[in-house]
Design a protein around this motif. Structure first.
Motif, mmCIF file in Angstrom:
data_model
loop_
_atom_site.group_PDB
_atom_site.id
_atom_site.type_symbol
_atom_site.label_atom_id
_atom_site.label_comp_id
_atom_site.label_asym_id
_atom_site.label_seq_id
_atom_site.Cartn_x
_atom_site.Cartn_y
_atom_site.Cartn_z
ATOM 1 N N TYR A 10 -1.125 -10.390 5.861
ATOM 2 C CA TYR A 10 -1.175 -9.845 7.227
ATOM 3 C C TYR A 10 -1.005 -8.316 7.168
ATOM 4 C CZ TYR A 10 -0.400 -14.798 8.064
ATOM 5 O OH TYR A 10 -0.515 -16.163 8.019
ATOM 6 N N GLY A 23 2.977 -10.414 -0.054
ATOM 7 C CA GLY A 23 2.829 -10.474 1.397
ATOM 8 C C GLY A 23 1.372 -10.523 1.793
ATOM 9 N N ILE A 45 5.288 -7.253 5.483
ATOM 10 C CA ILE A 45 6.523 -8.036 5.599
ATOM 11 C C ILE A 45 7.531 -7.251 6.444
ATOM 12 C CG2 ILE A 45 8.414 -9.110 4.290
ATOM 13 C CD1 ILE A 45 6.514 -9.123 1.831
ATOM 14 N N ASN A 55 -6.162 -7.102 0.684
ATOM 15 C CA ASN A 55 -5.765 -7.903 1.849
ATOM 16 C C ASN A 55 -4.360 -8.492 1.731
ATOM 17 O OD1 ASN A 55 -8.114 -7.550 3.334
ATOM 18 N ND2 ASN A 55 -9.161 -9.172 2.177
ATOM 19 N N PRO A 80 0.831 -1.210 0.000
ATOM 20 C CA PRO A 80 0.000 0.000 0.000
ATOM 21 C C PRO A 80 0.866 1.260 0.000
ATOM 22 C CG PRO A 80 -0.670 -1.510 1.751
ATOM 23 C CD PRO A 80 0.624 -2.019 1.203
ATOM 24 N N TYR A 96 -6.378 2.139 -2.927
ATOM 25 C CA TYR A 96 -7.465 1.432 -2.240
ATOM 26 C C TYR A 96 -6.775 0.272 -1.516
ATOM 27 C CZ TYR A 96 -6.757 -0.615 -6.809
ATOM 28 O OH TYR A 96 -6.167 -1.094 -7.942
HETATM 29 N N1 LIG Z 1 -0.299 -3.422 -4.187
HETATM 30 C C1 LIG Z 1 -1.086 -3.214 -3.369
HETATM 31 C C2 LIG Z 1 -2.067 -2.940 -2.410
HETATM 32 C C3 LIG Z 1 -3.079 -2.009 -2.626
HETATM 33 N N2 LIG Z 1 -3.299 -1.213 -3.731
HETATM 34 N N3 LIG Z 1 -3.867 -1.994 -1.545
HETATM 35 N N4 LIG Z 1 -3.370 -2.878 -0.655
HETATM 36 C C4 LIG Z 1 -2.263 -3.478 -1.158
HETATM 37 C C5 LIG Z 1 -1.474 -4.447 -0.393
HETATM 38 C C6 LIG Z 1 -0.250 -4.923 -0.862
HETATM 39 C C7 LIG Z 1 0.514 -5.755 -0.071
HETATM 40 C C8 LIG Z 1 0.024 -6.118 1.180
HETATM 41 C C9 LIG Z 1 0.547 -6.881 2.246
HETATM 42 CL CL1 LIG Z 1 2.111 -7.546 2.265
HETATM 43 C C10 LIG Z 1 -0.372 -6.906 3.272
HETATM 44 N N5 LIG Z 1 -1.449 -6.183 2.875
HETATM 45 C C11 LIG Z 1 -2.650 -5.961 3.678
HETATM 46 C C12 LIG Z 1 -2.592 -4.571 4.245
HETATM 47 C C13 LIG Z 1 -3.674 -3.752 4.160
HETATM 48 C C14 LIG Z 1 -3.608 -2.473 4.727
HETATM 49 C C15 LIG Z 1 -2.448 -2.067 5.345
HETATM 50 N N6 LIG Z 1 -1.383 -2.880 5.381
HETATM 51 C C16 LIG Z 1 -1.453 -4.121 4.832
HETATM 52 C C17 LIG Z 1 -1.236 -5.683 1.620
HETATM 53 C C18 LIG Z 1 -2.008 -4.858 0.832
#
Ligand SMILES: N#Cc1c(N)n[nH]c1-c1ccc2c(Cl)cn(Cc3cccnc3)c2c1
Length: 267
Positions: free
Chosen positions: A146, A144, A149, A174, A120, A171
């Motif tokens: 959770y 990744g 990473i 998960n 994100p 946006y």
């Molecule tokens: N690319 C992209 C992208 C995007 N556009 N939205 N969310 C992601 C994305 C990518 C990698 C991970 C990993 Cl690793 C864990 N989470 C869950 C999360 C959700 C909120 C905060 N922290 C982690 C990911 C969300």
């Protein structure tokens, strides 16, 4: 081109066997390998996560399985490059990718693998990114889950390869798998030999900075709607002119941000 995907959901990528990319794999154009991160765990529960230092909700992905898996992909020695932090300048701007940014690789070339971690907090993936990735010899995608990473994975990986944190858009997903699926489709179709007719790639949305023109096929009349007469005229120069005008009008109406960048580049 070789593509490695690291994930705790390897079956998520089974669909890549039925798409255009499946044919590219069968033809040897793309060598796609999926790695289950849990294969690099050594406890009974195959644990890939743990509680975050400093507290907070959720879990963080442990660094050890990532290090072991990436060692296996990069080879024991692997490229050794001096790098800044994992983030690199994004492609969202219309400028060419700045290769001199402080956090860009300082001693490596295209033969050094590129490791892409969806995040994100990453630079937004654009068509320019897709075009750049389609030129790469070896891309490793680290999916990744959770809350993310352990940061030290990015820091260590940056000494062995070029590392980019990339976001699909503003946006929240998960995990990284959906983002990697989208990125693979976006750059995979640009690899020579993957799409049957490369001419079909030229006037698509975002190629050339404009959205695509509207498309029509038979029948000429459908539920009271007619195909624009110009498209039935057989006058190819006029058709091309009309299509470009449609691209400009649509881009100005639907994506004024893209229109402004395109108009500035015309000057
Ligand atoms: N690319 C992209 C992208 C995007 N556009 N939205 N969310 C992601 C994305 C990518 C990698 C991970 C990993 Cl690793 C864990 N989470 C869950 C999360 C959700 C909120 C905060 N922290 C982690 C990911 C969300």
């Amino acid at each position: 081109m070789r593509v490695d995907i690291v994930t705790i959901f390897p079956q998520f990528f089974d669909v890549l066997d039925i798409s255009l990319l499946g044919k590219a794999r069968a033809n040897g154009i793309v060598d796609l390998r999926v790695h289950d991160l849990r294969d690099a765990t050594h406890d009974r529960h195959r644990t890939v996560d743990d509680t975050p230092y400093g507290g907070g909700a959720g879990m963080v992905m442990r660094p050890e399985p990532w290090g072991e898996t990436l060692d296996g992909i990069l080879g024991a020695g692997g490229a050794s490059v001096a790098l800044g932090d994992a983030s690199t300048p994004g492609d969202a701007s219309t400028d060419d990718l700045a290769s001199t940014a402080s956090d860009a690789p300082t001693a490596c070339d295209a033969s050094t693998p590129l490791i892409v971690f969806p995040s994100p907090a990453g630079n937004v993936f654009t068509q320019k990114t897709a075009r750049r990735y389609a030129q790469e010899e070896h891309i490793v995608f680290g999916c990744g889950r959770y809350e993310g990473i352990d940061q030290r994975v990015f820091d260590w990986a940056g000494t062995r390869a070029r590392v980019e944190l990339v976001s699909l858009g503003d946006y929240v997903l998960n995990g990284g798998e959906v983002a990697v699926m989208a990125m693979i489709e976006a750059f995979g179709r640009l690899i020579p030999g993957v799409v049957g007719n490369p001419d079909s790639l030229v006037e698509e949305s975002h190629e050339g900075g404009l959205l695509e023109y509207p498309s029509y096929t038979k029948p000429a009349q459908w539920r009271g709607y007619d195909v624009p007469d110009i498209l039935l005229s057989g006058h190819h120069a006029n058709i091309a002119k009309w299509r470009h005008e449609q691209q400009v009008e649509r881009t100005k109406r639907i994506r004024p941000d893209l229109y402004e960048a395109w108009a500035a580049a015309q000057d």
